[in-house]
Design an enzyme around this catalytic site. Structure first.
Site, short mmCIF file in Angstrom:
data_model
loop_
_atom_site.label_atom_id
_atom_site.label_comp_id
_atom_site.label_asym_id
_atom_site.label_seq_id
_atom_site.Cartn_x
_atom_site.Cartn_y
_atom_site.Cartn_z
N ARG A 57 -11.68 -4.17 -0.36
CA ARG A 57 -12.67 -3.61 -1.63
C ARG A 57 -12.72 -4.16 -2.79
O ARG A 57 -13.44 -4.29 -3.64
CB ARG A 57 -12.62 -1.91 -1.68
CG ARG A 57 -13.55 -1.28 -0.66
CD ARG A 57 -13.07 0.13 -0.14
NE ARG A 57 -11.67 0.20 0.18
CZ ARG A 57 -10.83 1.48 0.38
NH1 ARG A 57 -11.55 2.50 0.28
NH2 ARG A 57 -9.74 1.05 0.71
N GLU A 94 5.10 4.60 2.28
CA GLU A 94 5.68 5.83 2.94
C GLU A 94 6.68 5.57 4.07
O GLU A 94 7.67 6.09 4.12
CB GLU A 94 4.83 6.90 2.96
CG GLU A 94 5.20 8.08 3.07
CD GLU A 94 4.00 9.18 3.28
OE1 GLU A 94 2.80 8.74 3.01
OE2 GLU A 94 4.25 10.31 3.46
#
Ligand code: AMP
Length: 166
Positions: A57, A94
């Site tokens: 994006r 993560e």
């Protein structure tokens, strides 16, 4: 409420449980030129040589900002997309790690780094480090959305320009 906010969709539990995903698709569809102008505000464009957009994006927003201000565009991509010679920076997610890459630069330049959302800041920190490794001076970082409760970029005095802050 900022006029852009009614065009942002909060999608719960996407891409995984517990995340509220900010979908900017309707905003790009309805307010694209205003978004690009708003993201450009406050940046000293006469001090900038190029816009660096982070996949994917950041490409849409960064390329439009570059065009608006008569600057060139440089893509920063996920690992394995750009041909050599590339320069890479890995960062911890993560689960596991991810890597960003750019085409290796020979000259020094001043850039503005662009992405859509600043969340934990892992991506933007890696992007900033990659720029520094690649002789690029990060004059500004432009985001459409800063989820300020997830990062400390502002408090650290980094040159962050964001339109919507949560
Ligand atoms: P982070 O590394 O945690 O700052 O995440 C930044 C990257 O993940 C950006 O490139 C965003 O496009 C994407 N991202 C993270 N959190 C969100 C969210 N809540 N909504 C939309 N995109 C997100």
């Amino acid at each position: 409420m900022h006029p852009f906010e009614s065009h942002i969709r909060n999608v719960h539990n996407f891409p995984k449980e517990g995340i509220i995903f900010k979908d900017i698709t309707p905003l790009l569809q309805e307010r694209f030129s205003e978004v690009v102008k708003a993201m450009s505000e406050g940046i000293e464009w006469n001090e900038i040589d190029y816009v660096v957009g982070i996949e994917s994006r950041g490409f849409i927003l960064g390329a439009a900002m570059a065009q608006l201000h008569g600057k060139g565009f440089m893509p920063m991509r996920k690992k394995g997309k750009l041909p050599p010679p590339v320069i890479a920076e890995s960062y911890t997610l993560e689960y596991g790690t991810d890597t960003l890459e750019m085409i290796r630069e020979e000259k020094q330049s001043r850039i503005v780094l662009v992405d859509d959302v600043l969340a934990t800041g892992g991506t933007l920190t890696a992007a900033m480090n990659l720029c520094i490794k690649n002789k690029l001076e990060v004059k500004a970082m432009a985001l459409l959305i800063n989820l300020t409760f997830l990062n400390k970029f502002k408090e650290q005095g980094l040159p962050i320009y964001s339109v919507l802050n949560y």
